[in-house]
Structure formats: C-alpha cells, structure tokens
Design a protein around this motif. Sequence first.
Motif, PDB file in Angstrom:
ATOM      1  N   TRP A 120       0.858  -1.329   0.054  1.00 42.34           N
ATOM      2  CA  TRP A 120       0.019  -0.067   0.064  1.00 42.34           C
ATOM      3  C   TRP A 120       0.805   1.048   0.081  1.00 42.34           C
ATOM      4  CZ3 TRP A 120      -0.182   4.009   3.403  1.00 42.34           C
ATOM      5  CH2 TRP A 120      -1.213   5.064   2.989  1.00 42.34           C
ATOM      6  N   SER A 121       0.566   2.332  -0.995  1.00 40.60           N
ATOM      7  CA  SER A 121       1.418   3.195  -0.932  1.00 40.60           C
ATOM      8  C   SER A 121       0.560   4.462  -0.799  1.00 40.60           C
ATOM      9  CB  SER A 121       2.150   3.491  -2.357  1.00 40.60           C
ATOM     10  OG  SER A 121       2.392   4.892  -2.759  1.00 40.60           O
ATOM     11  N   SER A 122       0.751   5.653  -0.115  1.00 35.90           N
ATOM     12  CA  SER A 122      -0.089   6.581   0.099  1.00 35.90           C
ATOM     13  C   SER A 122      -0.150   7.398  -1.109  1.00 35.90           C
ATOM     14  CB  SER A 122       0.658   7.724   1.280  1.00 35.90           C
ATOM     15  OG  SER A 122       1.867   8.265   0.923  1.00 35.90           O
ATOM     16  N   ARG A 123       0.610   7.226  -2.226  1.00 35.06           N
ATOM     17  CA  ARG A 123       0.607   7.901  -3.311  1.00 35.06           C
ATOM     18  C   ARG A 123      -0.207   6.910  -4.579  1.00 35.06           C
ATOM     19  NH1 ARG A 123       4.168   8.156  -7.838  1.00 35.06           N
ATOM     20  NH2 ARG A 123       5.409   6.963  -6.606  1.00 35.06           N
ATOM     21  N   ALA A 124       0.081   5.642  -4.370  1.00 33.03           N
ATOM     22  CA  ALA A 124      -0.311   4.752  -5.448  1.00 33.03           C
ATOM     23  C   ALA A 124      -1.256   3.944  -5.087  1.00 33.03           C
ATOM     24  CB  ALA A 124       1.043   4.100  -5.989  1.00 33.03           C
ATOM     25  N   GLY A 125      -1.732   3.754  -3.992  1.00 32.78           N
ATOM     26  CA  GLY A 125      -2.649   2.982  -3.546  1.00 32.78           C
ATOM     27  C   GLY A 125      -2.047   1.438  -3.454  1.00 32.78           C
ATOM     28  N   LEU A 126      -2.779   0.464  -3.616  1.00 31.57           N
ATOM     29  CA  LEU A 126      -2.535  -0.908  -3.256  1.00 31.57           C
ATOM     30  C   LEU A 126      -1.886  -1.509  -4.657  1.00 31.57           C
ATOM     31  CD1 LEU A 126      -5.810  -2.355  -1.735  1.00 31.57           C
ATOM     32  CD2 LEU A 126      -3.479  -2.135  -0.568  1.00 31.57           C
ATOM     33  N   LEU A 127      -0.865  -2.185  -4.709  1.00 33.38           N
ATOM     34  CA  LEU A 127      -0.006  -2.763  -5.569  1.00 33.38           C
ATOM     35  C   LEU A 127       0.537  -4.283  -5.464  1.00 33.38           C
ATOM     36  CD1 LEU A 127       2.702   0.438  -5.844  1.00 33.38           C
ATOM     37  CD2 LEU A 127       0.680  -0.298  -7.578  1.00 33.38           C
ATOM     38  N   VAL A 128       0.883  -4.872  -6.431  1.00 35.82           N
ATOM     39  CA  VAL A 128       1.617  -6.145  -6.257  1.00 35.82           C
ATOM     40  C   VAL A 128       2.996  -5.975  -6.761  1.00 35.82           C
ATOM     41  CG1 VAL A 128       1.473  -8.710  -6.635  1.00 35.82           C
ATOM     42  CG2 VAL A 128      -0.720  -7.302  -6.492  1.00 35.82           C
ATOM     43  N   ALA A 129       3.899  -6.205  -6.026  1.00 36.81           N
ATOM     44  CA  ALA A 129       5.467  -6.384  -6.289  1.00 36.81           C
ATOM     45  C   ALA A 129       5.577  -7.718  -6.675  1.00 36.81           C
ATOM     46  CB  ALA A 129       6.368  -5.817  -5.319  1.00 36.81           C
ATOM     47  N   GLY A 130       5.970  -8.029  -7.905  1.00 37.88           N
ATOM     48  CA  GLY A 130       6.383  -9.382  -8.421  1.00 37.88           C
ATOM     49  C   GLY A 130       7.872  -9.777  -7.907  1.00 37.88           C
ATOM     50  N   PRO A 131       8.271 -10.891  -7.978  1.00 37.20           N
ATOM     51  CA  PRO A 131       9.585 -11.262  -7.632  1.00 37.20           C
ATOM     52  C   PRO A 131      10.708 -10.834  -8.670  1.00 37.20           C
ATOM     53  CG  PRO A 131       8.382 -13.135  -8.827  1.00 37.20           C
ATOM     54  CD  PRO A 131       7.406 -12.025  -8.481  1.00 37.20           C
ATOM     55  N   ASP A 132      11.901 -10.015  -8.277  1.00 39.31           N
ATOM     56  CA  ASP A 132      12.603  -9.617  -9.035  1.00 39.31           C
ATOM     57  C   ASP A 132      13.649 -10.496  -9.380  1.00 39.31           C
ATOM     58  OD1 ASP A 132      11.333  -6.830  -8.998  1.00 39.31           O
ATOM     59  OD2 ASP A 132      12.304  -6.589  -7.108  1.00 39.31           O
ATOM     60  N   PRO A 164       8.757  12.504  -1.645  1.00 40.37           N
ATOM     61  CA  PRO A 164       8.941  12.789  -0.151  1.00 40.37           C
ATOM     62  C   PRO A 164       7.768  12.791   0.778  1.00 40.37           C
ATOM     63  CG  PRO A 164      10.299  14.507  -1.668  1.00 40.37           C
ATOM     64  CD  PRO A 164       9.187  13.705  -2.602  1.00 40.37           C
ATOM     65  N   GLY A 165       7.979  12.072   1.722  1.00 34.36           N
ATOM     66  CA  GLY A 165       7.146  11.653   2.688  1.00 34.36           C
ATOM     67  C   GLY A 165       6.176  10.781   2.297  1.00 34.36           C
ATOM     68  N   GLU A 166       6.170  10.193   1.089  1.00 35.31           N
ATOM     69  CA  GLU A 166       5.349   8.940   0.762  1.00 35.31           C
ATOM     70  C   GLU A 166       5.309   7.680   1.768  1.00 35.31           C
ATOM     71  OE1 GLU A 166       4.369   6.079  -3.177  1.00 35.31           O
ATOM     72  OE2 GLU A 166       5.805   7.666  -3.230  1.00 35.31           O
ATOM     73  N   ARG A 167       4.110   7.284   2.215  1.00 30.51           N
ATOM     74  CA  ARG A 167       4.126   6.249   3.122  1.00 30.51           C
ATOM     75  C   ARG A 167       3.705   4.990   2.506  1.00 30.51           C
ATOM     76  NH1 ARG A 167       3.540  10.737   6.207  1.00 30.51           N
ATOM     77  NH2 ARG A 167       3.575  10.624   8.443  1.00 30.51           N
ATOM     78  N   TRP A 168       4.457   3.784   3.115  1.00 32.54           N
ATOM     79  CA  TRP A 168       4.309   2.596   2.799  1.00 32.54           C
ATOM     80  C   TRP A 168       3.905   1.533   3.591  1.00 32.54           C
ATOM     81  CZ3 TRP A 168       4.568   1.144  -2.681  1.00 32.54           C
ATOM     82  CH2 TRP A 168       5.350   2.037  -3.463  1.00 32.54           C
ATOM     83  N   ILE A 169       3.188   0.446   3.064  1.00 30.13           N
ATOM     84  CA  ILE A 169       3.122  -0.340   4.182  1.00 30.13           C
ATOM     85  C   ILE A 169       3.013  -1.994   3.186  1.00 30.13           C
ATOM     86  CG2 ILE A 169       1.472  -1.936   5.549  1.00 30.13           C
ATOM     87  CD1 ILE A 169      -0.093   0.693   6.131  1.00 30.13           C
TER      88      ILE A 169
END
Length: 246
Positions: A38-50, A60-65
């Motif tokens: 979850w990003s305060s700027r981009a919302g919900l995302l899936v990060a695949g395996p790199d 700046p200040g963007e929050r992530w969970i």
Amino acid sequence: MYREREAGRLRGATVWTSVASGAGPVRVLPDGCLDLLWSSRAGLLVAGPDRTAHLSTSAPGERWIGLRLPPGVGPAVFGLPAEELRNRRVPLADVWGGAADDLAERVEAAVSGPGDPAGWPGRSAAGAAILEEMAGARLRAAGGPDPLGVRVAARLAAGATVAATAAEVDLGPRALHRRSRALFGYGPKTLARILRMGRALGLARAGVPLAEAAVRTGYADQAHLTRDVRELAGVPPTRLLSPPVD
C-alpha cells in the motif's frame, strides 16, 4: 524511516513500513518473494519477484506498508503464476478486480489521520493487519500454499544444491524448473543464487568478514561472492554494507 517485523497472522511473512525521505531511489534486492503493498500515493500494488535489484523511487513523505510473502506463497494469494509478475509492480485491481477496491477503502480508513510522524506507527500497524487478514483469507481459500514451493524454498534456503533438491522432491530437472517458474518467478538455480546472496549478506551485516561469509555460504571465495552480488544487486557487497549517509 524503514521498519520491519514478523507478520502476526501469516507464518514466514514479513510486515514492513516506511516513510520516504525523497533522497533518491532505494535499491530493493531480489529475494524470491511477492509483496502486497500500500502506498499513500499509488494505492494498492503487487510487487512481483525481482530477478535483479529494483530501484524504487518515492515522493518525499510517501508512506508505504508492505506484506512480504515467503517464497512460493504469493501465487496462492494472488491467484497468478509468479512468472507473470516477475520484475513488475502492478495495481492490485489488475489482479483481484473489485476485491481490491474494497480492500483499498479499508486500508485508507485505517491509516487516515494527521500526517504527524507520532501517529504513523499505530496507523500503519492497523493497515498492515488488514493486509494480513485479506492475504490470509485468500491463502485459505486457495487451500494453502503449494507444498512443493515450501519444500523447494526451504531446501534451497538451507544451501542444498538444485540437483539434491530435485531428487528430494522427486522431480526431474525440467519439471522442477517449470514448477519453480510458476512458484517463484524463475528457475531453481536463480532462486538458489538469490537466497545464497541473502545468506551471505546477512552474515556480513552481523559482523562476519566477507571472505568468511563467502566460504560459509558456498562461494568459492570472496571474489565469487562479489561477482554474484554485482550481477544480482547491481553494486558490490561493500556498497550494500556501507551505512547510509544522512
């Protein structure tokens, strides 16, 4: 400001939170995992395996969970083979459809509040709990993670060779490669390299000299470790181990 802890509801998963400083891209090392973000700027995302390090850029200040799922578990949660998400960051709505909208509303409600840093730890913990709850429900609905993925990841993480792992799970090389691409996003040799790099860097961060860490994790020598880290992370291990500059 980055913090991580073991997830409370999903065995082997990790919860992490951060607030971006905006000082530049952050190098995210490959680990064989899929993340629900979850990003305060981009919302919900899936990060695949790199396959190699991902350079993440935040405002700046963007929050992530983030909820980092153990290797082999993500496909059961997201309902897609890991290779379809390899090296990608995609909106969760592209994967889950309308269910992502409902989840986004719940997370937004949990994390909403004043922007002061003092309140963020509590709000981020509430948001993370919702992500864990949803991921756990999806995992149970899928019948749990593929047992093969759990076994293969555990053996490779312990330093077993690909050949020994294939024999233990009673699969031929081609079948193991095919199943590994679906479970982890890449073949078992690549996963083994990524997990070995993680073990070596973990030892080095704990104070073990690089040469000793290389030998203890199965590299021929420190030069072999350095070459592998350069290929997978994009920089030498000394760069990764250097303290951040304020």
